[in-house]
Scaffold this active site. Structure first.
Site: not given
Length: 824
Positions: A169, A215, A218, A240
């Site tokens: 991200a 992300g 994900e 993360e």
């Protein structure tokens, strides 16, 4: 004067467990890895480089949470907008056209069989990242081209970039939001968008080449099928935790459901990358294919999923032992107990993210409905508001900023690098250089010395192959790039005639280093840059024009930290006459070697080593006052340092610490090296108490499994040294006094422009000595506690303990103005 490399096992483990993730088994090994090293002052004496462990660079930080940002609910797009602070900064205005309707995606392609191909592709960036802007555009694209198109039978998500799928991200979208609680509804809208995608009820395939991190992974987890390439650049992970965050867009729920609780916790608590073969084995991906086949196989698979000839992906079948552990109350109880135990051990409770990740997974198991996603996003927002996350994001930002040299000078083209000296330092430099594609000449005085250096590299590469971190092809390629040479090799001069950069890593002797420059200048082309890996000798002295040195402008310092293959920091030191081109060349090569480069002024100790001198002085002062050794160690470990100062000195070597402190005491630090009694160390050296390497330092070392103890001889010596004084000084006072000396010297380095800015200062001391990463570095620490209160504390010590605590002028100025080192 020789300064010492002090990267030892007891320093290596604790720093990395705070910074990095490493392969580990949840039920048997550590959760947060312990592979980092902390270095004290660098000595060319090669015998001091033994018994060192790995440090894995803090790189590829990424947050899945930013992937969770968008504006539209599941059922139908709304007019709601993200917070004002969340507006993405576009590189340049985008004007849609029929050929290019979207900025972050290529136009949707529809095959005759009804497979919609959606390719991520932001032309303004080298890699795809998930930003607020991308998520907004994804909704627009979906509603316009996908949702109502009945011809679409299945969907393939892939990347148009060779660099990878989605590298993570845009974490700065998250950091730009002032009120982190506003992230909760924004993430909720993002989740609803993915559910909206699922509501079309057509199979979705993720076709992954290159990084799918944070992300990016994900996004893939919301698909029905995942295919990745077998490229060495392909890696999957949820890192993360390294930013003090958790996977915020369903990752804490979707990953355990797919690969099992243990495998998911291992990934999320370490943040480690998963390579293709392992991803297939653990059920993270369904197929592994060659890069050139990825898209065609993905399309074929999507067609098969649509017509029923290919079955949808499902959770990996668990073994009996894993069913007992994960699916029974006694097994789960044991599992969670062990997970918490290892997290406690390896984080000392100073990092909230691992605990929040555990909580989210446990909550999801108990609440299988949509409530689990609400709990996850609330946990994400809570972590995003913590000082720990702010600090870790600051470190990530700092490493990104430091990839560019501020001068903008152009380096020369470097194809061949010569390394003079094949000891552990030189061999380490040669190893990381060859691994990055350079041709390497490794030279020492005789064949035996060169052979030891080659053996060191070979053993390291063999270990990588054994651990599946290097292929046999890469091993052979790297080995073929290294040409071993000695003084007895008749052709060595001819080989050096093609060198673009020479790095010397020999003993700390000024005459020897200048003689090597003379030899090198006689056989290398005029453009060849000469880098010295000194830790103590001024670069100006090494480069001083004279009979031995003719091309002084080509000389620069490159101060590596040992062990070179693991330590991420590199200090680059130009002298007053170093050309911009030579500096840029050293910086470019350091970057390519995978190092985080800090440009430092040519002063005694440079930056990292210079800041450690006052710490050594203060430790001797505290010992003289009668503070128990174990209390000193415990206090600084509780502050967040990887090991305490007494253990540090023993591991580095008492003789080394003595040389270091006396060298800096006689340099230009003045009163800032005062207040202590350095005879504490020199007397121990005379007694032969050299630390762990001699089994006797402050502590007695009787074996690997035995806990170090303070023996009767040391007790008697300390009683004599302290004149019988004892002290019950508080832990806070111990921490404040040691940290004050470190911070004051770092601030002096900034004031004297030894370092360019606070970012360099933070990165240098976190990556160089292990300053608590969750505090973000010394200057972020000052911002956190308040420079004014910190200066008041130092003034108090200056009145009672002496002028060594006098705050430098820069700290006084910041305290008076209320200014912060980072931001406003």
């Amino acid at each position: 004067m020789l300064l010492s490399s002090a990267v030892r096992k007891s320093l290596a483990s604790p720093l990395s467990r705070q910074l990095m993730g490493q392969q580990s088994s949840l039920l048997g090994r550590t959760i947060i890895s312990r592979a980092a090293s902390v270095r004290l002052l660098d000595n060319a004496n090669q015998t001091l480089h033994h018994n060192q462990q790995q440090f894995t660079a803090t790189k590829n930080f990424s947050s899945a949470a930013a992937a969770a940002i968008q504006e539209e609910p599941a059922s139908k797009p709304s007019s709601s907008s993200p917070p004002a602070a969340a507006v993405a900064k576009e590189e340049k205005p985008f004007v849609p056209s029929p050929e290019r309707k979207y900025k972050h995606f290529q136009n949707v392609e529809l095959t005759p069989a009804g497979v919609a191909i959606i390719r991520f592709d932001n032309p303004d960036k080298k890699v795809n990242t998930l930003s607020f802007a991308l998520m907004r555009e994804a909704q627009t694209m979906w509603e316009a081209d996908i949702q109502s198109n009945s011809d679409i039978k299945s969907i393939v998500f892939t990347s148009a970039k060779e660099s990878g799928f989605i590298a993570g991200a845009d974490i700065f979208d998250i950091s730009s939001v002032q009120d982190k609680s506003t992230l909760v509804p924004v993430i909720e809208e993002a989740l609803n968008f993915f559910l909206h995608m699922k509501s079309k009820k057509v199979p979705m395939v993720a076709a992954i080449h290159g990084p799918a991190l944070g992300g990016g992974l994900e996004w893939a987890l919301w698909c029905d099928y995942r295919i990745c390439t077998d490229s060495k650049s392909t890696k999957l992970g949820l890192p993360e935790v390294k930013l003090g965050l958790l996977p915020g867009f369903g990752g804490t729920q979707n990953l355990p459901a797919l690969v099992g609780i243990q495998g998911a916790m291992d990934m999320m608590l370490t943040g480690k990358n998963i390579l293709p073969a392992k991803a297939k084995k653990m059920g993270l991906v369904d197929l592994v294919v060659a890069p050139q086949s990825l898209e065609s196989v993905a399309i074929e698979t999507a067609e098969g999923l649509a017509n029923g000839s290919v079955k949808k992906s499902g959770p990996k079948k668990k073994s009996l032992i894993n069913r007992l552990i994960e699916d029974t109350p006694p097994g789960q109880s044991l599992m969670w107990s062990k997970v918490k135990e290892t997290v406690d051990k390896n984080t000392d409770g100073k990092y909230p993210a691992p605990y929040e990740i555990i909580d989210c997974v446990k909550y999801g198991l108990a609440h299988p409905g949509m409530e689990k996603f609400k709990h996850e996003r609330e946990g994400f927002a809570k972590l995003a508001a913590t000082k720990e996350s702010e600090a870790l994001i600051g470190l990530f930002d700092g490493t990104t900023q430091m990839k560019k040299l501020s001068s903008g000078a152009e380096p020369i083209t470097v194809k061949k690098v010569a390394v003079m000296g094949a000891g552990l330092m030189g061999a380490g430099i040669a190893q990381v250089t060859a691994e990055k594609g350079y041709d390497v000449l490794l030279k020492d005085r005789d064949d035996a010395a060169v052979g030891r250096g080659v053996s060191y590299m070979t053993e390291n590469w063999e270990k990588k192959c054994k651990r599946k971190r290097m292929t046999n092809y890469e091993f052979n390629t790297n080995s073929s790039r290294v040409t071993p040479l000695s003084d007895h090799t008749e052709s060595w001069k001819r080989h050096f005639a093609g060198a673009d950069l020479v790095i010397e890593a020999v003993f700390e002797d000024l005459a020897l280093k200048r003689k090597i420059i003379q030899q090198v200048e006689e056989v290398t082309p005029d453009h060849c840059v000469f880098a010295t890996n000194t830790s103590a000798i001024p670069i100006a002295d090494i480069a001083a024009p004279g009979e031995e040195v003719k091309r002084s402008e080509n000389v620069v310092g490159m101060h590596y930290f040992s062990p070179v293959p693991q330590m991420p920091l590199l200090e680059i030191i130009p002298h007053a006459g170093t050309s911009d081109e030579a500096l840029a060349t050293a910086f470019a090569v350091g970057n390519k070697q995978g190092k985080t480069c800090v440009v430092v002024k040519d002063v005694p100790g440079f930056y990292v080593n210079r800041c450690l001198g006052p710490i050594l002085s203060e430790v001797t002062a505290l010992v003289k006052e009668g503070v128990p050794l174990d209390r000193l160690d415990k206090a600084m470990k509780n502050f967040g340092m990887p090991v305490g100062p007494i253990t540090l000195i023993d591991n580095v070597g008492v003789d080394v610490a003595s040389k270091v402190s006396n060298y800096l005491a006689s340099a230009d630090l003045g009163v800032r090296m005062g207040g202590g009694d350095l005879s504490l160390l020199s007397n121990m050296v005379e007694k032969g108490w050299l630390g762990k390497k001699s089994n006797q330092g402050f502590f007695t070392y009787s074996g690997k499994k035995s806990k170090p103890t303070v023996g009767p001889e040391v007790t008697a010596y300390l009683k004599e040294f302290t004149a019988g004084n004892t002290s019950d000084l508080s832990e806070t006072d111990i921490q404040n006094r040691i940290v004050a000396r470190l911070v004051n010297e770092a601030a002096m380095c900034l004031q004297d422009e030894i370092i360019e800015n606070p970012v360099c200062g933070d990165i240098g001391l976190v990556f160089g000595i292990g300053f608590a990463p969750f505090r973000g570095g010394v200057f972020r620490y000052l911002d956190s506690v308040g420079t004014s209160s910190f200066v008041d504390m130092m003034n108090g010590y200056a009145e009672t303990k002496g002028e060594q605590f006098e705050p430098v002028q820069l700290l006084k100025d910041y305290a008076a103005s209320g200014k912060k080192f980072h931001g406003n």
